[in-house]
Design a protein around this motif. Structure first.
Motif, PDB file in Angstrom:
ATOM      1  N   ASN A 159       0.968  -1.026   0.065  1.00 54.97           N
ATOM      2  CA  ASN A 159       0.148   0.021  -0.073  1.00 54.97           C
ATOM      3  C   ASN A 159       0.854   1.187   0.055  1.00 54.97           C
ATOM      4  OD1 ASN A 159      -2.822  -1.175   0.494  1.00 54.97           O
ATOM      5  ND2 ASN A 159      -1.864  -2.168   1.796  1.00 54.97           N
ATOM      6  N   ALA A 160       0.414   2.086  -0.969  1.00 55.29           N
ATOM      7  CA  ALA A 160       1.490   3.467  -1.064  1.00 55.29           C
ATOM      8  C   ALA A 160       0.722   4.587  -1.128  1.00 55.29           C
ATOM      9  CB  ALA A 160       2.440   3.023  -2.403  1.00 55.29           C
ATOM     10  N   GLN A 161       1.084   5.833  -0.700  1.00 56.05           N
ATOM     11  CA  GLN A 161       0.583   6.968  -0.945  1.00 56.05           C
ATOM     12  C   GLN A 161       0.827   7.590  -2.386  1.00 56.05           C
ATOM     13  OE1 GLN A 161      -0.940   9.043   1.287  1.00 56.05           O
ATOM     14  NE2 GLN A 161      -0.932   6.806   2.314  1.00 56.05           N
ATOM     15  N   LEU A 162       1.869   7.183  -3.009  1.00 58.27           N
ATOM     16  CA  LEU A 162       2.213   7.411  -4.355  1.00 58.27           C
ATOM     17  C   LEU A 162       2.845   6.163  -5.101  1.00 58.27           C
ATOM     18  CD1 LEU A 162       2.510   9.467  -6.547  1.00 58.27           C
ATOM     19  CD2 LEU A 162       4.727  10.150  -5.631  1.00 58.27           C
ATOM     20  N   VAL A 163       2.323   6.132  -6.308  1.00 59.57           N
ATOM     21  CA  VAL A 163       2.849   4.838  -7.160  1.00 59.57           C
ATOM     22  C   VAL A 163       3.308   5.707  -8.317  1.00 59.57           C
ATOM     23  CG1 VAL A 163       2.427   3.093  -8.753  1.00 59.57           C
ATOM     24  CG2 VAL A 163       1.146   3.327  -6.541  1.00 59.57           C
ATOM     25  N   ILE A 164       4.948   5.440  -8.716  1.00 56.83           N
ATOM     26  CA  ILE A 164       5.631   5.955  -9.686  1.00 56.83           C
ATOM     27  C   ILE A 164       5.773   5.074 -10.776  1.00 56.83           C
ATOM     28  CG2 ILE A 164       7.776   6.814 -10.485  1.00 56.83           C
ATOM     29  CD1 ILE A 164       7.893   8.305  -7.864  1.00 56.83           C
ATOM     30  N   ALA A 165       5.030   5.145 -12.324  1.00 58.33           N
ATOM     31  CA  ALA A 165       5.058   3.968 -12.914  1.00 58.33           C
ATOM     32  C   ALA A 165       6.416   4.710 -13.844  1.00 58.33           C
ATOM     33  CB  ALA A 165       3.894   4.270 -14.148  1.00 58.33           C
ATOM     34  N   ALA A 166       7.497   3.637 -13.693  1.00 59.94           N
ATOM     35  CA  ALA A 166       8.843   4.080 -14.472  1.00 59.94           C
ATOM     36  C   ALA A 166       8.951   2.507 -15.246  1.00 59.94           C
ATOM     37  CB  ALA A 166       9.859   4.169 -13.662  1.00 59.94           C
ATOM     38  N   ASP A 167       7.853   1.976 -15.677  1.00 59.00           N
ATOM     39  CA  ASP A 167       7.866   0.532 -16.232  1.00 59.00           C
ATOM     40  C   ASP A 167       7.856   0.499 -17.856  1.00 59.00           C
ATOM     41  OD1 ASP A 167       5.420   1.457 -15.969  1.00 59.00           O
ATOM     42  OD2 ASP A 167       4.484  -0.355 -15.477  1.00 59.00           O
ATOM     43  N   ARG A 289      -3.451   8.819  -7.397  1.00 59.77           N
ATOM     44  CA  ARG A 289      -2.351   8.170  -6.707  1.00 59.77           C
ATOM     45  C   ARG A 289      -1.041   7.838  -7.651  1.00 59.77           C
ATOM     46  NH1 ARG A 289      -1.913  10.094  -1.446  1.00 59.77           N
ATOM     47  NH2 ARG A 289      -3.964  10.473  -1.003  1.00 59.77           N
ATOM     48  N   VAL A 290      -1.330   8.130  -8.934  1.00 60.87           N
ATOM     49  CA  VAL A 290      -0.134   7.438  -9.808  1.00 60.87           C
ATOM     50  C   VAL A 290       0.615   8.534 -10.680  1.00 60.87           C
ATOM     51  CG1 VAL A 290       0.202   6.000 -11.873  1.00 60.87           C
ATOM     52  CG2 VAL A 290      -1.597   5.323  -9.839  1.00 60.87           C
ATOM     53  N   ALA A 291       1.836   8.601 -10.900  1.00 57.23           N
ATOM     54  CA  ALA A 291       2.483   9.611 -11.790  1.00 57.23           C
ATOM     55  C   ALA A 291       3.196   8.750 -12.738  1.00 57.23           C
ATOM     56  CB  ALA A 291       3.399  10.455 -10.767  1.00 57.23           C
ATOM     57  N   LEU A 292       3.219   9.140 -13.726  1.00 54.82           N
ATOM     58  CA  LEU A 292       4.007   8.411 -15.003  1.00 54.82           C
ATOM     59  C   LEU A 292       5.012   9.216 -15.353  1.00 54.82           C
ATOM     60  CD1 LEU A 292       1.237   7.901 -17.953  1.00 54.82           C
ATOM     61  CD2 LEU A 292       1.821   6.421 -15.939  1.00 54.82           C
ATOM     62  N   ILE A 293       6.312   8.539 -15.406  1.00 57.46           N
ATOM     63  CA  ILE A 293       7.607   9.138 -15.656  1.00 57.46           C
ATOM     64  C   ILE A 293       8.419   8.414 -16.763  1.00 57.46           C
ATOM     65  CG2 ILE A 293       7.981   9.849 -13.267  1.00 57.46           C
ATOM     66  CD1 ILE A 293      10.382   7.789 -13.050  1.00 57.46           C
ATOM     67  N   ALA A 294       9.315   9.030 -17.153  1.00 56.32           N
ATOM     68  CA  ALA A 294      10.390   8.398 -18.301  1.00 56.32           C
ATOM     69  C   ALA A 294       9.468   7.645 -19.244  1.00 56.32           C
ATOM     70  CB  ALA A 294      10.999   7.377 -17.479  1.00 56.32           C
ATOM     71  N   GLU A 295       9.924   6.613 -19.690  1.00 59.87           N
ATOM     72  CA  GLU A 295       9.315   6.069 -21.089  1.00 59.87           C
ATOM     73  C   GLU A 295       7.748   5.584 -20.750  1.00 59.87           C
ATOM     74  OE1 GLU A 295      11.560   3.454 -23.109  1.00 59.87           O
ATOM     75  OE2 GLU A 295      12.805   4.911 -23.933  1.00 59.87           O
ATOM     76  N   ALA A 296       7.278   5.413 -19.764  1.00 59.52           N
ATOM     77  CA  ALA A 296       5.990   5.115 -19.466  1.00 59.52           C
ATOM     78  C   ALA A 296       5.207   6.651 -19.849  1.00 59.52           C
ATOM     79  CB  ALA A 296       5.649   5.036 -17.969  1.00 59.52           C
ATOM     80  N   LEU A 327       1.785  14.239  -0.303  1.00 65.57           N
ATOM     81  CA  LEU A 327       2.260  12.865  -1.204  1.00 65.57           C
ATOM     82  C   LEU A 327       1.228  12.220  -1.845  1.00 65.57           C
ATOM     83  CD1 LEU A 327       5.008  11.721  -2.103  1.00 65.57           C
ATOM     84  CD2 LEU A 327       4.807  10.171  -0.356  1.00 65.57           C
ATOM     85  N   GLY A 328       1.384  12.316  -3.153  1.00 64.86           N
ATOM     86  CA  GLY A 328       0.280  11.519  -3.845  1.00 64.86           C
ATOM     87  C   GLY A 328      -1.009  12.073  -3.944  1.00 64.86           C
ATOM     88  N   SER A 329      -1.174  13.129  -3.499  1.00 64.17           N
ATOM     89  CA  SER A 329      -2.577  13.925  -3.561  1.00 64.17           C
ATOM     90  C   SER A 329      -2.982  14.415  -4.805  1.00 64.17           C
ATOM     91  CB  SER A 329      -2.604  15.117  -2.610  1.00 64.17           C
ATOM     92  OG  SER A 329      -1.722  16.212  -3.167  1.00 64.17           O
ATOM     93  N   LYS A 330      -4.239  14.707  -4.837  1.00 64.16           N
ATOM     94  CA  LYS A 330      -4.880  15.103  -6.347  1.00 64.16           C
ATOM     95  C   LYS A 330      -4.374  16.421  -6.486  1.00 64.16           C
ATOM     96  CE  LYS A 330      -9.434  16.167  -8.566  1.00 64.16           C
ATOM     97  NZ  LYS A 330     -10.943  16.202  -8.195  1.00 64.16           N
TER      98      LYS A 330
END
Length: 394
Positions: A159-167, A289-296, A327-330
């Protein structure tokens, strides 16, 4: 199990994210289905290199890893653009863009990607608040206003406050939360490898334009006592596949000719990697609750060292927003999307134009490109403005 930040993806961007937020004292979990390859000649090693431009260095210092990387980094003092689009494979317009025009520092510092991974993994081992799980994948995500829940391939849940998609460009996180992408395919592939050459590079990064895409040599430290460079050679897909399959002697001959022999005969000094070239931008860079970074979030052709440097700008923006917003807020993620998506779209559009121009076989476009290189260089205010734009500085 609860963590502050969950990072899906253990490539260079994901590892930097884990080091960055872990170094700020946050609890971080980072997963990737494949363990990072941290040796130059190992199977699966990433033979590309990354030029960290000036704005990237403060971010890397915050990760606690720059002091590990700096001894291996090759400064880039000059960017040389060569047009060889005439009838023969010979330079017909060459212009040097010198960092001293705009700064006391080099444009950037170049490092092989496998070595960057090695030092990032070593840094993670120093951070007791970072859980790094190589060989483990994220399989599902569920978000709600208060937190996100992610399921892992080892049967555990975070369970997380923020998920970072770097996949990556085929991001499972992005697909699971329903964010679409716009993809441009060029029919190109890039060969990535290292070479040695008898003529020193003198800290000059050289980009040679003919057809099919640029042939770029970026300085590396000497290898086996000889000057060395990382090469990215972009060509139409069938031609790139043909080159990739050539015996080493024949490949050496073809790449030496493609380089216009500017550094003398080039000799392959590593395995050859082959990568598809696309441009891709997500329709949104965030969701609940999700941020996309990099090639995602964004993929661009490898021109002007923009790819990973855009990713570091993503992380810098997330870090700054996390200091003033929950952190991870709207509010935090809405601000991140608004700022990064528009900036990235503009930059990817510029790279797209440069790539199409470099690919062209039309004589009039080649002539226009050759004239344009000279015009941009010789007009000092334009030259300096474009150099600053390329660095991402003002």
């Amino acid at each position: 199990m609860t963590t502050d930040i969950f990072i899906s993806g253990g490539g260079v961007a994901g590892l930097i994210a884990a080091c960055l937020f872990g170094s700020q004292g946050l609890n971080v979990t980072c997963v990737d289905p494949a363990p990072p390859v941290t040796e130059r000649d190992a199977d699966g090693a990433d033979l590309r290199s990354t030029a960290f431009l000036q704005p990237a260095i403060p971010v890397l210092e915050l990760t606690g890893v720059w002091h590990r990387l700096a001894p291996h980094a090759m400064p880039l003092h000059t960017m040389r653009i060569v047009d060889a689009g005439g009838d023969a494979a010979l330079p017909r317009a060459t212009r040097d863009f010198d960092a001293t025009d705009i700064s006391e520092m080099p444009f950037g510092w170049n490092l092989p990607n496998w070595l960057i991974r090695r030092e990032l993994v070593a840094r993670l081992a120093e951070l007791p608040n970072v859980e790094f799980l190589p060989g483990t994948a994220c399989t599902k995500i569920f978000t709600r206003s208060a937190s996100a829940k992610v399921w892992l391939s080892d049967g555990t849940i975070r369970n997380a406050q923020l998920v970072i998609a770097a996949d990556g460009r085929n991001s499972l996180i992005r697909d699971n939360i329903g964010i679409d992408v716009k993809t441009t395919r060029y029919g190109q592939k890039a060969l990535a490898f290292a070479v040695t050459h008898p003529i020193p590079h003198n800290n000059v990064s050289t980009e040679i334009h003919r057809t099919g895409g640029p042939f770029t040599l970026v300085p590396l430290p000497d290898f086996d006592g000889k000057p060395s460079s990382a090469v990215v050679w972009m060509e139409k897909g069938p031609e790139a596949a043909r080159l990739h399959a050539l015996p080493e002697d024949a490949f050496n001959a073809e790449m030496s000719e493609r380089s216009c022999h500017l550094f003398g005969p080039l000799t392959l000094a590593s395995k050859r990697g082959l990568w598809p070239i696309i441009a891709q931008v997500a329709e949104r860079f965030s969701a609940e609750r999700v941020a996309l970074i990099a090639e995602a979030a964004h993929v661009a052709p490898p021109i002007g060292a923009q790819g990973l440097n855009m990713s570091l700008s993503d992380l810098s923006e997330l870090l700054e927003l996390s200091k003033t917003l929950p952190l991870g807020s709207k509010d935090m993620l809405g601000a991140y999307d608004k700022k990064r998506r528009f900036a990235v779209r503009a930059r990817v559009a510029g790279i797209d134009l440069l790539n199409r121009t470099s690919m062209s076989q039309a004589a009039w476009i080649k002539d226009l490109r050759s004239a344009g290189i000279g015009a941009i260089h010789d007009a000092a205010p334009i030259r300096k403005s474009l150099m600053k734009l390329g660095l991402g500085t003002r």
